[in-house]
Design a protein around this motif. Structure first.
Motif, short mmCIF file in Angstrom:
data_model
loop_
_atom_site.label_atom_id
_atom_site.label_comp_id
_atom_site.label_asym_id
_atom_site.label_seq_id
_atom_site.Cartn_x
_atom_site.Cartn_y
_atom_site.Cartn_z
N PRO A 192 19.73 10.53 -13.05
CA PRO A 192 20.33 11.87 -13.15
C PRO A 192 21.83 11.82 -12.90
CG PRO A 192 18.32 11.94 -11.83
CD PRO A 192 18.64 10.49 -12.05
N THR A 193 22.57 12.76 -13.49
CA THR A 193 24.02 12.74 -13.36
C THR A 193 24.49 13.04 -11.94
OG1 THR A 193 24.02 15.01 -14.20
CG2 THR A 193 24.59 13.27 -15.75
N ASN A 194 23.62 13.57 -11.08
CA ASN A 194 24.04 13.81 -9.70
C ASN A 194 23.81 12.58 -8.82
OD1 ASN A 194 21.23 14.03 -9.56
ND2 ASN A 194 21.29 15.58 -7.97
N ALA A 195 23.32 11.48 -9.40
CA ALA A 195 23.14 10.24 -8.64
C ALA A 195 23.59 9.05 -9.48
CB ALA A 195 21.69 10.08 -8.22
N PRO A 196 24.84 9.04 -9.94
CA PRO A 196 25.28 7.96 -10.85
C PRO A 196 25.29 6.59 -10.19
CG PRO A 196 27.16 9.25 -10.09
CD PRO A 196 25.93 9.98 -9.64
N GLU A 197 25.43 6.57 -8.87
CA GLU A 197 25.47 5.29 -8.17
C GLU A 197 24.15 4.55 -8.23
OE1 GLU A 197 23.75 8.16 -5.24
OE2 GLU A 197 25.31 8.22 -6.78
N MET A 198 23.08 5.25 -8.61
CA MET A 198 21.77 4.62 -8.72
C MET A 198 21.50 4.08 -10.11
SD MET A 198 19.43 7.16 -6.38
CE MET A 198 18.12 5.93 -6.29
N GLY A 199 22.42 4.30 -11.03
CA GLY A 199 22.22 3.84 -12.40
C GLY A 199 23.29 2.84 -12.82
N GLU A 200 23.28 2.53 -14.11
CA GLU A 200 24.29 1.69 -14.74
C GLU A 200 24.73 2.44 -16.00
OE1 GLU A 200 25.62 -1.16 -13.77
OE2 GLU A 200 24.35 -1.52 -12.01
N ASN A 201 25.99 2.87 -16.04
CA ASN A 201 26.45 3.75 -17.10
C ASN A 201 26.86 2.94 -18.34
OD1 ASN A 201 27.98 5.66 -18.69
ND2 ASN A 201 28.03 6.95 -16.87
N ALA A 202 26.14 3.17 -19.43
CA ALA A 202 26.40 2.41 -20.65
C ALA A 202 27.77 2.72 -21.24
CB ALA A 202 25.31 2.69 -21.69
#
Length: 437
Positions: A238-248
Motif C-alpha cells: 500500500p502507498t501508506n507503507a512504501p518502506e515495506m515494498g520495492e518501487n518499480a
C-alpha cells in the motif's frame, strides 16, 4: 456480558459467521461505471443489497440511503444513535494471487481474499457480533446503527450522499484501520509533477507499461530504453507503507542511470528520480522531512510514471504529519523538482484530529484493553478512513500491532484468531456504546 461469554458465543457460531462473510466476499464490489441506482457501479450496489438482506435475516431494521450506503440498525431512534461505519467496496484484485481473490480461503488458521482485512472481515464481524448480542437477549439503552459504505476506496463520495438524507452518528467508530483507538489521521495530498524535456531526448524511451494506481506501490514495469527492453520487478505494498515494498518506478530510473541506458536530459531526469525518491520514503530526498511527536514522519510514495511527447509525468502521494499543512508540503516540493516542472494537486484530503483524552475515546480504549489485555494508548495513522468524512467517528481496528502493509496486495490475509478477537472487541464496544448515557 463478560468477555469469556462473548468469546464462547463467537466460537459456537464460527461456521455460520464464516459462511456469511464468504457470501459477501464473493461479490466483486470494485468501483465501476455508474448505472441507475448504482452511482459507484453494479458491484458496489450489489454488496449493499446483500448486506441489507443479511441484516433483515438477523431481525434488524435496514435501509439503503441514496443508493450509496446501507445500514443495519438495532433500535428505533433514527436521529440519536451510535454508529459503526465500515465499507464493503474493495480495490481491484490484480494479478499474482495464490488463492481465489473473491472468495474466503483458509490455510493453517489464516484467511485469504480481497477484503478479508479491508474491510469486509471487520464490517461483517461487527454485524454478526451485533446479531449474537441480540439473540442472547442483551438490552441496550441507545440505538446502534451499522453503516456500510460502497466508495471508501475511491474517495468516500458515498458519505456526503448519506448525510444529505440521514443525521450523522452522535459518536462511533470505523473498523478500518488499526488497534487501538486512532485519534488522528495525517493529511494526504497527491501531486502530478510534469517535467518538460526535448522531444529528441524523449525518443529514447517507449511507453511505460504496468499496473500503476494511487492505492499501491507498482511492482512491475516494462519499457524500452534506446530500443533495449527493460522489465523491472519490485514488491507491491500500500502507498501508506512504501518502506515495506520495492518501487518499480525508482528501480527503473536507477537501472536507466546505472546501466547508461539513456543519455542527456532524460538521464538527468532519471538521476533526479533516483536522488530524490529511490529508497527515500520520508521526504529526505526532497528536503521536506517533516515530522512531529503525534504522527511521526512525512511519507512520500511515487506511484505512477508516464511518458508524454515532450514531458515526463510523475505522480506522488504525500502523507504529512498532523502539525504541518498541505501548503508546507507544496512549498517544499516546488523547491525540489527539476527546473521548468509544473506541479498540480490531483487529490487533497485534509487530516483529522480528535482529543485523545475525550471520554468516548477513553471508553473504547478500556474496552480494547479489557478484551485483549494489550496496551490501549490511542495513536495516529498514515491511512485514510471514513473518520475524515463522517462526523464524530474515530478509527478502531482491525489490524493488531505489527501488522502493516497487508491490504491492497495479492493474498490479502487475516488470521482467524485475530478476526474472532476483533469480533469480541466490537461486541464489547457495542455494549459499551449502547449503554452510554
Amino acid at each position: 456480558m463478560d468477555t469469556e461469554t462473548i468469546k464462547q458465543l463467537i466460537a459456537a457460531h464460527r461456521d455460520e459467521f464464516l459462511k456469511a462473510l464468504d457470501a459477501i466476499m464473493q461479490i466483486q464490489s470494485v468501483k465501476g461505471e455508474p448505472a441507475p441506482h448504482a452511482p459507484f457501479g453494479k458491484g458496489p450496489r450489489a454488496v449493499l443489497d446483500a448486506v441489507v438482506k443479511l441484516g433483515q435475516q438477523y431481525g434488524f431494521q435496514t435501509g439503503i440511503v441514496n443508493d450509496a450506503m446501507a445500514y443495519v440498525q438495532w433500535g428505533d431512534d433514527n436521529d440519536d444513535y451510535v454508529g459503526i461505519v465500515g465499507h464493503l467496496d474493495v480495490v481491484p484484485a490484480g494479478d499474482g494471487w495464490s488463492y481465489p481473490p473473491f472468495k474466503l480461503s483458509e490455510k493453517d488458521g489464516r484467511f485469504f481474499g480481497r477484503g478479508v482485512l479491508d474491510n469486509k472481515g471487520a464490517s461483517i464481524a461487527s454485524l454478526y457480533g451485533m446479531k449474537l448480542l441480540k439473540d442472547a437477549g442483551v438490552k441496550l439503552h441507545r440505538t446502534v446503527r451499522l453503516i456500510f459504505g460502497s466508495d471508501e476506496e475511491s474517495g468516500s463520495s458515498d458519505v456526503p450522499l448519506y448525510l444529505k438524507q440521514e443525521k450523522a452518528p452522535r459518536f462511533g467508530f470505523t473498523p478500518d484501520c488499526k488497534w487501538p483507538v486512532v485519534y488522528g489521521e495525517r493529511g494526504i495530498v497527491n501531486y502530478q509533477i510534469k517535467t518538460p524535456l526535448p522531444t529528441q531526448t524523449m525518443d529514447q524511451l517507449s511507453d511505460i507499461v504496468g499496473d500503476q494506481a494511487m492505492d499501491h506501490v507498482p511492482d512491475e514495469l516494462t519499457a524500452a530504453l534506446n530500443g533495449k527492453p527493460l522489465t523491472v520487478k519490485g514488491k507491491r505494498t500500500p502507498t501508506n507503507a512504501p518502506e515495506m515494498g520495492e518501487n518499480a518506478i525508482t528501480w527503473l530510473a536507477k537501472h536507466a542511470v546505472d546501466d547508461d541506458l539513456v543519455q542527456g536530459p532524460l538521464k538527468d531526469y532519471f538521476q533526479w528520480v533516483v536522488d530524490a525518491l529511490h529508497e527515500k520514503h520520508y521526504g529526505e530526498g526532497l528536503d521536506i522531512a517533516f515530522e512531529d511527536a503525534d504522527s511521526g514522519k512525512l511519507i512520500v510514495t511515487p506511484y505512477k510514471l508516464t511518458k508524454q511527447d515532450d514531458a515526463m509525468v510523475l505522480e506522488v502521494a504525500m502523507r504529512y504529519s498532523v502539525s504541518f499543512t498541505e501548503a508546507d508540503v507544496t512549498a517544499g516540493l516546488k523547491k525540489a523538482v527539476p527546473a521548468g516542472s509544473t506541479i498540480t494537486v490531483v487529490r487533497s484530503i485534509p487530516g483529522v484530529m480528535h482529543d485523545k483524552h475525550d471520554p468516548f475515546i477513553a471508553e473504547l480504549s478500556k474496552v480494547y484493553e479489557d478484551v485483549t489485555g494489550l496496551d490501549g494508548t490511542p495513536l495516529t495513522t498514515t491511512g485514510a478512513t471514513y473518520a475524515r468524512a463522517m462526523p464524530n467517528i474515530v478509527a478502531y481496528g482491525p489490524s493488531f500491532p505489527g501488522q502493516k502493509g497487508i491490504a491492497h496486495k495479492q493474498d490479502e490475509w487475516m488470521d482467524e484468531k485475530d478476526l474472532m478477537l476483533n469480533m469480541a472487541v466490537y461486541m464489547s464496544a457495542i455494549i459499551a456504546m449502547g449503554n452510554q448515557q
